[in-house]
Design a protein around this motif. Structure first.
Motif, PDB file in Angstrom:
ATOM      1  N   SER A   1       0.844  -1.191   0.000  1.00 12.66           N
ATOM      2  CA  SER A   1       0.000   0.000   0.000  1.00 12.66           C
ATOM      3  C   SER A   1       0.876   1.236   0.000  1.00 12.66           C
ATOM      4  O   SER A   1       1.861   1.303   0.737  1.00 12.66           O
ATOM      5  N   VAL A   2       0.516   2.200  -0.811  1.00 15.53           N
ATOM      6  CA  VAL A   2       1.313   3.409  -0.941  1.00 15.53           C
ATOM      7  C   VAL A   2       0.385   4.576  -1.233  1.00 15.53           C
ATOM      8  O   VAL A   2      -0.701   4.389  -1.797  1.00 15.53           O
ATOM      9  N   GLN A   3       0.807   5.753  -0.857  1.00 17.01           N
ATOM     10  CA  GLN A   3       0.029   6.947  -1.161  1.00 17.01           C
ATOM     11  C   GLN A   3       0.259   7.382  -2.596  1.00 17.01           C
ATOM     12  O   GLN A   3       1.306   7.095  -3.187  1.00 17.01           O
ATOM     13  N   ALA A   4      -0.707   8.078  -3.130  1.00 12.95           N
ATOM     14  CA  ALA A   4      -0.584   8.598  -4.489  1.00 12.95           C
ATOM     15  C   ALA A   4       0.690   9.426  -4.620  1.00 12.95           C
ATOM     16  O   ALA A   4       1.024  10.204  -3.724  1.00 12.95           O
ATOM     17  N   GLY A   5       1.376   9.217  -5.720  1.00 12.08           N
ATOM     18  CA  GLY A   5       2.654   9.878  -5.945  1.00 12.08           C
ATOM     19  C   GLY A   5       3.850   9.067  -5.496  1.00 12.08           C
ATOM     20  O   GLY A   5       4.987   9.421  -5.824  1.00 12.08           O
ATOM     21  N   GLY A   6       3.587   8.000  -4.769  1.00 15.77           N
ATOM     22  CA  GLY A   6       4.667   7.164  -4.269  1.00 15.77           C
ATOM     23  C   GLY A   6       5.171   6.171  -5.291  1.00 15.77           C
ATOM     24  O   GLY A   6       4.744   6.163  -6.453  1.00 15.77           O
ATOM     25  N   SER A   7       6.089   5.316  -4.845  1.00 14.11           N
ATOM     26  CA  SER A   7       6.741   4.352  -5.732  1.00 14.11           C
ATOM     27  C   SER A   7       6.762   2.966  -5.105  1.00 14.11           C
ATOM     28  O   SER A   7       6.756   2.823  -3.876  1.00 14.11           O
ATOM     29  N   LEU A   8       6.801   1.989  -5.961  1.00 11.96           N
ATOM     30  CA  LEU A   8       6.989   0.597  -5.554  1.00 11.96           C
ATOM     31  C   LEU A   8       7.817  -0.102  -6.621  1.00 11.96           C
ATOM     32  O   LEU A   8       7.812   0.308  -7.796  1.00 11.96           O
ATOM     33  N   ARG A   9       8.504  -1.151  -6.228  1.00 12.52           N
ATOM     34  CA  ARG A   9       9.189  -2.000  -7.203  1.00 12.52           C
ATOM     35  C   ARG A   9       8.718  -3.428  -7.011  1.00 12.52           C
ATOM     36  O   ARG A   9       8.894  -4.018  -5.942  1.00 12.52           O
ATOM     37  N   LEU A  10       8.137  -3.965  -8.059  1.00 11.22           N
ATOM     38  CA  LEU A  10       7.709  -5.350  -8.052  1.00 11.22           C
ATOM     39  C   LEU A  10       8.824  -6.230  -8.608  1.00 11.22           C
ATOM     40  O   LEU A  10       9.537  -5.837  -9.533  1.00 11.22           O
ATOM     41  N   SER A  11       8.948  -7.405  -8.032  1.00  3.59           N
ATOM     42  CA  SER A  11       9.947  -8.370  -8.491  1.00  3.59           C
ATOM     43  C   SER A  11       9.259  -9.643  -8.929  1.00  3.59           C
ATOM     44  O   SER A  11       8.258 -10.059  -8.348  1.00  3.59           O
ATOM     45  N   CYS A  12       9.830 -10.273  -9.925  1.00  2.00           N
ATOM     46  CA  CYS A  12       9.340 -11.568 -10.407  1.00  2.00           C
ATOM     47  C   CYS A  12      10.557 -12.446 -10.645  1.00  2.00           C
ATOM     48  O   CYS A  12      11.380 -12.146 -11.508  1.00  2.00           O
ATOM     49  N   VAL A  13      10.642 -13.498  -9.855  1.00  2.00           N
ATOM     50  CA  VAL A  13      11.753 -14.424  -9.999  1.00  2.00           C
ATOM     51  C   VAL A  13      11.281 -15.631 -10.777  1.00  2.00           C
ATOM     52  O   VAL A  13      10.269 -16.247 -10.446  1.00  2.00           O
ATOM     53  N   GLU A  14      12.031 -15.964 -11.812  1.00  3.85           N
ATOM     54  CA  GLU A  14      11.660 -17.068 -12.700  1.00  3.85           C
ATOM     55  C   GLU A  14      12.588 -18.252 -12.470  1.00  3.85           C
ATOM     56  O   GLU A  14      13.793 -18.086 -12.392  1.00  3.85           O
ATOM     57  N   SER A  15      12.001 -19.402 -12.339  1.00  2.00           N
ATOM     58  CA  SER A  15      12.810 -20.605 -12.177  1.00  2.00           C
ATOM     59  C   SER A  15      12.359 -21.648 -13.183  1.00  2.00           C
ATOM     60  O   SER A  15      11.187 -21.939 -13.312  1.00  2.00           O
ATOM     61  N   ALA A  16      13.294 -22.159 -13.916  1.00  2.00           N
ATOM     62  CA  ALA A  16      13.000 -23.214 -14.885  1.00  2.00           C
ATOM     63  C   ALA A  16      14.267 -24.032 -15.065  1.00  2.00           C
ATOM     64  O   ALA A  16      15.368 -23.496 -15.059  1.00  2.00           O
ATOM     65  N   SER A  17      14.100 -25.281 -15.286  1.00  2.00           N
ATOM     66  CA  SER A  17      15.271 -26.141 -15.371  1.00  2.00           C
ATOM     67  C   SER A  17      16.073 -25.871 -16.634  1.00  2.00           C
ATOM     68  O   SER A  17      17.288 -25.751 -16.591  1.00  2.00           O
ATOM     69  N   THR A  18      15.400 -25.781 -17.773  1.00  2.00           N
ATOM     70  CA  THR A  18      16.139 -25.634 -19.022  1.00  2.00           C
ATOM     71  C   THR A  18      15.596 -24.532 -19.915  1.00  2.00           C
ATOM     72  O   THR A  18      16.192 -24.227 -20.937  1.00  2.00           O
ATOM     73  N   TYR A  19      14.475 -23.955 -19.579  1.00  2.00           N
ATOM     74  CA  TYR A  19      13.816 -23.026 -20.472  1.00  2.00           C
ATOM     75  C   TYR A  19      13.831 -21.622 -19.910  1.00  2.00           C
ATOM     76  O   TYR A  19      13.438 -21.400 -18.778  1.00  2.00           O
ATOM     77  N   SER A  20      14.300 -20.679 -20.682  1.00  2.00           N
ATOM     78  CA  SER A  20      14.307 -19.284 -20.283  1.00  2.00           C
ATOM     79  C   SER A  20      13.391 -18.523 -21.230  1.00  2.00           C
ATOM     80  O   SER A  20      13.698 -18.374 -22.413  1.00  2.00           O
ATOM     81  N   PRO A  21      12.255 -18.033 -20.747  1.00  2.00           N
ATOM     82  CA  PRO A  21      11.283 -17.390 -21.633  1.00  2.00           C
ATOM     83  C   PRO A  21      11.847 -16.179 -22.357  1.00  2.00           C
ATOM     84  O   PRO A  21      12.609 -15.408 -21.773  1.00  2.00           O
ATOM     85  N   ALA A  22      11.447 -16.012 -23.605  1.00  2.00           N
ATOM     86  CA  ALA A  22      11.897 -14.856 -24.364  1.00  2.00           C
ATOM     87  C   ALA A  22      11.107 -13.601 -24.018  1.00  2.00           C
ATOM     88  O   ALA A  22      11.641 -12.494 -24.092  1.00  2.00           O
ATOM     89  N   CYS A  23       9.846 -13.776 -23.672  1.00  2.00           N
ATOM     90  CA  CYS A  23       8.970 -12.635 -23.412  1.00  2.00           C
ATOM     91  C   CYS A  23       8.510 -12.665 -21.960  1.00  2.00           C
ATOM     92  O   CYS A  23       7.956 -13.663 -21.505  1.00  2.00           O
ATOM     93  N   MET A  24       8.752 -11.566 -21.281  1.00  2.00           N
ATOM     94  CA  MET A  24       8.297 -11.420 -19.900  1.00  2.00           C
ATOM     95  C   MET A  24       7.371 -10.217 -19.841  1.00  2.00           C
ATOM     96  O   MET A  24       7.662  -9.170 -20.434  1.00  2.00           O
ATOM     97  N   GLY A  25       6.278 -10.382 -19.132  1.00  2.00           N
ATOM     98  CA  GLY A  25       5.315  -9.284 -19.076  1.00  2.00           C
ATOM     99  C   GLY A  25       4.755  -9.083 -17.689  1.00  2.00           C
ATOM    100  O   GLY A  25       4.780  -9.988 -16.854  1.00  2.00           O
ATOM    101  N   TRP A  26       4.292  -7.869 -17.459  1.00  2.00           N
ATOM    102  CA  TRP A  26       3.544  -7.549 -16.249  1.00  2.00           C
ATOM    103  C   TRP A  26       2.122  -7.164 -16.660  1.00  2.00           C
ATOM    104  O   TRP A  26       1.939  -6.359 -17.583  1.00  2.00           O
ATOM    105  N   PHE A  27       1.183  -7.753 -15.968  1.00  2.00           N
ATOM    106  CA  PHE A  27      -0.227  -7.487 -16.198  1.00  2.00           C
ATOM    107  C   PHE A  27      -0.854  -7.047 -14.886  1.00  2.00           C
ATOM    108  O   PHE A  27      -0.284  -7.269 -13.812  1.00  2.00           O
ATOM    109  N   ARG A  28      -2.049  -6.472 -14.974  1.00  2.00           N
ATOM    110  CA  ARG A  28      -2.764  -6.123 -13.754  1.00  2.00           C
ATOM    111  C   ARG A  28      -4.263  -6.309 -13.963  1.00  2.00           C
ATOM    112  O   ARG A  28      -4.750  -6.242 -15.089  1.00  2.00           O
ATOM    113  N   GLN A  29      -4.938  -6.542 -12.866  1.00  2.00           N
ATOM    114  CA  GLN A  29      -6.383  -6.680 -12.911  1.00  2.00           C
ATOM    115  C   GLN A  29      -6.981  -6.028 -11.674  1.00  2.00           C
ATOM    116  O   GLN A  29      -6.672  -6.443 -10.549  1.00  2.00           O
TER     117      GLN A  29
END
Length: 124
Positions: free
Chosen positions: A11-39
């Motif tokens: 939770s943050v006030q208007a005008g503030g900042s946040l940094r979202l992180s997404c850690v990906e784990s896969a044995s042999t496959y590294s995705p070419a396309c990474m995206g952020w979505f929201r709902q």
């Protein structure tokens, strides 16, 4: 199998900042396309930002252009979404997603077949 785990919401006030992180784990496959979505409640899911990990290029939805920055950290298999100048209308559940590229392109918001569990962002 690709597993995506998001963190960094809050939770943050208007005008503030946040940094979202997404850690990906896969044995042999590294995705070419990474995206952020929201709902947001009562609204359809929308694409916010995407990154072509092969070309090193980013694309942003008009609603966040100039305020959000997507970046890749290869060393940590992570993709970040830096969100500045947050507005109440940015309030939503944010999801990280991944897919293969088609012809080297990550154009469009379709075809994402790996998803994280989401992290909530609330701006008041």
């Amino acid at each position: 199998h690709v597993q995506l785990v998001e963190s960094g919401g809050g939770s943050v006030q208007a005008g503030g900042s946040l940094r979202l992180s997404c850690v990906e784990s896969a044995s042999t496959y590294s995705p070419a396309c990474m995206g952020w979505f929201r709902q947001a409640p009562g609204k359809e899911r929308e694409g916010v930002a995407r990154f072509n990990t092969r070309a090193g290029t980013a694309y942003y939805a008009d609603s966040v252009k100039g305020r959000f920055t997507i970046s890749l950290d290869n060393a940590n298999s992570a993709v970040y979404l830096r969100m500045n100048s947050l507005k109440p209308e940015d309030t939503a559940m944010y999801y990280c997603a991944a897919r293969a590229s088609y012809g080297g392109s990550c154009s469009g918001w379709w075809g994402y077949n790996y998803w994280g569990q989401g992290t909530q962002v609330t701006v008041s």
